[in-house]
Design an enzyme around this catalytic site. Structure first.
Site, PDB file in Angstrom:
ATOM      1  N   SER A  42       0.794  -1.227   0.000  1.00 25.38           N
ATOM      2  CA  SER A  42       0.000   0.000   0.000  1.00 25.38           C
ATOM      3  C   SER A  42       0.827   1.279   0.000  1.00 25.38           C
ATOM      4  O   SER A  42       0.381   2.294  -0.511  1.00 25.38           O
ATOM      5  CB  SER A  42      -0.949   0.001   1.200  1.00 25.38           C
ATOM      6  OG  SER A  42      -0.232  -0.174   2.406  1.00 25.38           O
TER       7      SER A  42
ATOM      8  N   HIS B  38      -4.968  -3.398  -2.934  1.00 29.16           N
ATOM      9  CA  HIS B  38      -4.477  -2.493  -3.982  1.00 29.16           C
ATOM     10  C   HIS B  38      -4.198  -3.211  -5.300  1.00 29.16           C
ATOM     11  O   HIS B  38      -3.631  -2.632  -6.220  1.00 29.16           O
ATOM     12  CB  HIS B  38      -3.202  -1.782  -3.513  1.00 29.16           C
ATOM     13  CG  HIS B  38      -3.432  -0.934  -2.311  1.00 29.16           C
ATOM     14  ND1 HIS B  38      -3.929   0.346  -2.387  1.00 29.16           N
ATOM     15  CD2 HIS B  38      -3.270  -1.202  -0.994  1.00 29.16           C
ATOM     16  CE1 HIS B  38      -4.043   0.836  -1.166  1.00 29.16           C
ATOM     17  NE2 HIS B  38      -3.659  -0.076  -0.308  1.00 29.16           N
TER      18      HIS B  38
ATOM     19  N   LYS C 273     -11.647   0.222  -2.735  1.00 22.36           N
ATOM     20  CA  LYS C 273     -10.625   0.935  -3.498  1.00 22.36           C
ATOM     21  C   LYS C 273     -11.009   0.956  -4.975  1.00 22.36           C
ATOM     22  O   LYS C 273     -11.872   1.732  -5.357  1.00 22.36           O
ATOM     23  CB  LYS C 273      -9.263   0.336  -3.179  1.00 22.36           C
ATOM     24  CG  LYS C 273      -8.904   0.750  -1.743  1.00 22.36           C
ATOM     25  CD  LYS C 273      -7.771   0.068  -1.074  1.00 22.36           C
ATOM     26  CE  LYS C 273      -7.627   0.672   0.327  1.00 22.36           C
ATOM     27  NZ  LYS C 273      -6.930  -0.161   1.269  1.00 22.36           N
TER      28      LYS C 273
HETATM   29  C1  LIG Z   1      -7.098  -0.341   2.733  1.00 25.83           C
HETATM   30  C2  LIG Z   1      -6.502  -1.638   3.114  1.00 25.83           C
HETATM   31  C3  LIG Z   1      -7.172  -2.511   3.961  1.00 25.83           C
HETATM   32  C4  LIG Z   1      -8.409  -2.126   4.687  1.00 25.83           C
HETATM   33  O1  LIG Z   1      -9.503  -2.068   3.841  1.00 25.83           O
HETATM   34  P1  LIG Z   1     -10.757  -1.154   4.217  1.00 25.83           P
HETATM   35  O2  LIG Z   1     -11.832  -1.632   3.322  1.00 25.83           O
HETATM   36  O3  LIG Z   1     -10.351   0.253   3.951  1.00 25.83           O
HETATM   37  O4  LIG Z   1     -11.048  -1.400   5.670  1.00 25.83           O
HETATM   38  C5  LIG Z   1      -6.625  -3.761   4.163  1.00 25.83           C
HETATM   39  N1  LIG Z   1      -5.460  -4.121   3.579  1.00 25.83           N
HETATM   40  C6  LIG Z   1      -4.760  -3.274   2.777  1.00 25.83           C
HETATM   41  C7  LIG Z   1      -3.486  -3.731   2.156  1.00 25.83           C
HETATM   42  C8  LIG Z   1      -5.261  -2.006   2.540  1.00 25.83           C
HETATM   43  O5  LIG Z   1      -4.581  -1.167   1.783  1.00 25.83           O
END
Ligand SMILES: *Cc1c(COP(=O)(O)O)cnc(C)c1O
Length: 386
Positions: free
Chosen positions: A176, A204, A235
């Site tokens: 991330s 991601h 995302k």
């Molecule tokens: C954003 C993210 C999460 C958490 O996801 P949410 O839906 O925002 O709670 C988990 N793992 C990674 C690698 C992330 O980037």
């Protein structure tokens, strides 16, 4: 000073105090942030679908059909037919037998990891894995063996040390804060040789890499070979929530044992519907995905050419490591004044001394947007910010 004031003032002295930037527009390349129209490079909405007419229409349709909240957990009276449809669609897309929704990625990682492992387990965890993975590991009570980032030699070394234990190797697919990709083929081989389970967090990667956007396993030709594939709908898929995809038995097990699934209210139908539409659009649109990756590559080389040091790669997460929190704040606030929002990522999100601008691109950014950003960055570097 009372306790809170002391803690907060310490954050301020360390340049680690954070304030929300209030948004008053939909998510897109241009947003209204803190009362200003800016070109933003901060969002994880990689496919640029958060304000898409088709996605919004699907959401409105679901809103009319089901109303707002679900009012119950999935195992009581919160399992709506739209959840089942989305779970089937995800399983089909991921080429797994089954899938299960969670209300967020954070909740998914906590629930999955703590259900699958326990005190007598060892979890092999990449040093740069997401905080929600770390928290899931802690919650499980398992022994945590952290290996150096993407270092499969170090991983193997640790696997051999604990080889008499049940084990899980867990990794982000696309990292991330660094935008690099986990060495999944080597991880898979080690897991197979030593009888370990594998888990990938595709937050991601889903909708971003792989020929149909199915993520890290597809990108490496390992579909159906990773035991536990987790991903988010928050995302690239323009909504909220998350999923886990895997075998029938895994999903059945998690349905009973993942506490963040069992004891949490079911995902709102409007969120399931928008994620489903975004997923359909994303699968059908390989061209946008390829363009985004090409733009990401170009951006990296333009930034490198202007005297910064950016790692090779092609994902839309581009880290520009500047060192101290102070330095990265200076760059970020200079860019903001020029009409660009690039967030300053500081500890504890990244290690001390590794503070960075984290540029993230989305479908809708143009080459011209990038060139304008990079010229401003070059001006800051030449001293314009000080
Ligand atoms: C954003 C993210 C999460 C958490 O996801 P949410 O839906 O925002 O709670 C988990 N793992 C990674 C690698 C992330 O980037």
């Amino acid at each position: 000073m009372n306790h809170w004031q002391e803690e907060l003032s310490q954050l301020k002295t360390m340049n680690l105090y954070r304030e929300p930037r209030w948004i008053s527009s939909p998510v897109g390349p241009v947003m209204n942030i803190g009362g200003h129209q800016v070109l933003q490079f901060s969002s994880n909405a990689y496919n640029g679908l958060n304000n898409d007419q088709r996605v919004k229409r699907a959401a409105i349709k679901a809103l009319e059909e089901y109303g707002t909240g679900t009012g119950a957990s999935r195992l009581v009276s919160g399992s709506f037919d739209i959840h089942q449809k989305l779970e089937q669609k995800i399983a089909l897309h991921k080429k797994t037998e089954s899938a299960l929704l969670f209300s967020s990625g954070y909740a998914a990682n906590l629930g999955i990891i703590s259900a699958v492992t326990g005190k007598d387990w060892v979890i092999y965890c990449d040093k740069l894995n997401h905080a929600s993975i770390i928290d899931g590991c802690r919650l499980s009570g398992a022994k945590l063996a952290v290996y150096q980032h993407c270092d499969t030699k170090d991983l193997l070394h640790k696997v051999q040390r604990y080889k008499d234990h049940k084990g899980l190797i867990v990794t982000d697919g696309v990292f991330s804060m660094d935008g690099d990709i986990a060495p999944l083929p080597d991880i898979y081989t080690i897991a197979r040789d030593y009888g370990l389970l594998t888990m990938v967090d595709d937050a991601h990667a889903a909708g971003v890499i792989g020929i149909t956007g199915a993520g890290t396993s597809e990108y490496f030709g390992l579909q159906g070979k990773i035991d536990i594939e987790m991903g988010t709908l928050s995302k690239a898929y323009a909504s909220e929530g998350a999923y886990v995809a895997g075998s029938f038995e895994l999903i059945e097990y998690l349905r009973h044992k993942a506490r963040s699934f069992v004891y949490s209210t079911a995902l709102a139908p409007v969120l399931a519907a928008s994620a489903m539409e975004a997923l359909d659009i994303s699968i059908a649109d390989a061209t946008s995905r390829e363009s985004l990756l090409a733009l990401s590559k170009l951006t990296r080389s333009l930034i490198n050419d202007s005297g910064f040091d950016v790692p090779d790669g092609f994902t839309p997460i581009i880290p520009v490591i500047l060192g101290t929190a102070e330095r990265v704040l200076s760059a970020s606030s200079y860019l903001m004044k020029q009409g660009f929002y690039v967030p300053a990522i500081r500890p504890p999100t990244v290690k001390t001394g590794q503070s960075r601008l984290r540029i993230s691109l989305m479908t809708g950014h143009s080459e011209n947007d990038i060139r304008r950003l990079v010229s401003s960055m070059a001006l800051w570097k030449a001293g314009a910010g000080s």
